[in-house]
Scaffold this motif. Structure first.
Motif: not given
Length: 449
Positions: A92-100
């Protein structure tokens, strides 16, 4: 007359040269300077400390799972849910990392991730409820998820000419943190008075130390690759290539229809099943040994042995894999070690405990093999990135139910026979899809068909 013209020509050339030099100097000033030595050293320290913190939240809990269950009144099913939280958070949270990272910079996101790990590990032992324990664990795992994804990005940006050595350093630190937490959590808990709360909370100190190197780098976005393009323009002008025209950016290749590739699906399922086995091992193996009469401290050491096998094999397996046209034989060898380890856990868990720990540690090294095959099964950099995202996101989703099912089976059967049978049942398809994923072909070829 000829002299006058020659004189004017000379003045014109000098003027043009002066203007060209001034422009080149002005453009050179816009090129980012090379990273300072202190910043590079700080990044190295930050990478090592961060890697040390990417698994203790999981393996320290595995060593004290029985005490946590008793202290919170947690059922076996809820304990299984707890051991399923890591892959869920990673998905769930790993996919947010590039955008952040694009918005705030990778250094800032990793710094925030270390803060989240610190807060989660410090809070969770003292929440006093299962729900609070799960929520605080999710906070820590969120920090682990984004940091885990961004570590290779930071290595690539700061050390483009030393990716292999820095990745090796990062992998060793990760395995060291994993095994150390498994080995010393129980003795450290006893030294702190026997409180499992203190034994878990102490790992927040290591996470807090990992925050410090990133603080000076919070505003830094890394050595900007854009500077390389500017530098090329300056060198072209200085070299006398004339005015530099703006070159249109190279068009991005169209995205692959990755779901059309059988190899991509095989690799995703292989990644998911090996992750399932890894999280079952980290969450439950120490408890299996304890139920067989092995002392808690020794059970933690056995889990540490399993985890530390990843240190040397993470270097050996990828090198061997890249020299083979088909990685199926390695998949089979790792799977056979896993099956032998599970058989040992069922037949003689205490008598041959050290052998089973080593065999399962070898089997768990399917993870570096999966990452290696991701790089080999795509022809282009864009293909590798797309295949990696697909295989890892799908794989982590596949791995979520496994640890939970082990907890449910353990609670309702009252023993480890059915859970071990489940582990064996998952290893067989892992070997099958691993052989399919290891075939010498690329996802671009399959997607084009």
């Amino acid at each position: 007359m000829m002299g006058v013209m020659a004189s004017e020509e000379t003045r014109t050339v000098k003027s043009m040269t002066a203007r060209s030099s001034a422009t080149a100097t002005e453009e050179a000033a816009t090129v980012p300077a090379a990273p300072r030595a202190w910043a590079v050293r700080l990044v190295v320290v930050g990478i090592v400390l961060s890697a040390l913190n990417l698994r203790p939240a999981i393996t320290s809990l595995g060593a004290l799972l029985e005490e946590v269950r008793d202290g919170l009144g947690m059922s076996g099913s809820l304990a299984g849910l707890l051991t399923s939280v890591p892959p869920l958070c990673f998905a769930v949270f790993g996919v947010m990392a590039p955008r952040l990272a694009r918005r705030f910079g990778p250094g800032a996101v990793v710094c925030a991730g270390m803060v989240a790990i610190t807060a989660g590990l410090l809070i969770r032992p003292y929440t006093g409820s299962t729900a609070g324990f799960l929520a605080a664990s999710a906070l820590a795992l969120m920090g682990i998820a984004v940091s885990n994804v961004l570590m290779p990005v930071i290595v690539k940006r700061w050390f483009p000419d030393r990716v292999g050595s820095m990745t090796g350093l990062y992998s060793m630190a990760l395995a060291l943190g994993t095994s150390t937490a498994a080995a010393v959590t129980v003795p450290m808990t006893e030294a702190l008075g026997g409180s499992w709360q203190s034994g878990l909370a102490v790992w927040a100190g290591l996470a807090a130390a990992a925050v410090l190197p990133w603080i000076p780098l919070v505003r830094d976005r890394g050595p900007a690759p854009a500077g390389q393009a500017v530098s090329r323009q300056v060198h072209a002008r200085v070299a006398g290539a004339g005015p530099v025209r703006s070159v249109p950016a190279r068009e991005e290749p169209p995205a692959l229809r990755i779901t059309r590739s059988r190899t991509a699906w095989a690799l995703a399922v292989f990644f998911g099943l090996q992750a399932t086995a890894a999280y079952i091992t980290m969450g439950w193996m120490a408890q299996i040994f304890r139920d067989a009469g092995v002392p808690a401290g020794t059970a933690g050491l056995l889990l540490a042995v399993t985890m530390v096998m990843g240190v040397p094999l993470a270097f050996v397996i990828p090198r061997v894999a890249t020299r083979l046209p088909h990685q199926g034989p390695i998949v089979i060898a790792l799977g056979v070690c896993g099956l032998a380890g599970y058989a040992g856990l069922y037949l003689a868990p205490a008598a041959g405990a050290w052998a089973w720990a080593v065999l399962l540690g070898i089997s768990n090294c399917a993870f570096p093999l999966a990452l290696t095959m991701v790089g080999m099964r795509a022809r282009t950099g864009a293909g590798v990135a797309q295949l990696s995202a697909f295989a890892q996101s799908t794989g982590y989703l596949i791995s979520i139910p496994g640890p939970l099912l082990v907890g449910v089976l353990y609670q309702h059967s009252g023993g480890w026979g059915l859970p071990i049978a489940l582990m064996v049942g998952l290893m067989l398809p892992q070997m099958a899809v691993g052989v399919l994923a290891g075939r010498d072909r690329t996802v671009e070829e399959e997607a084009a068909r």
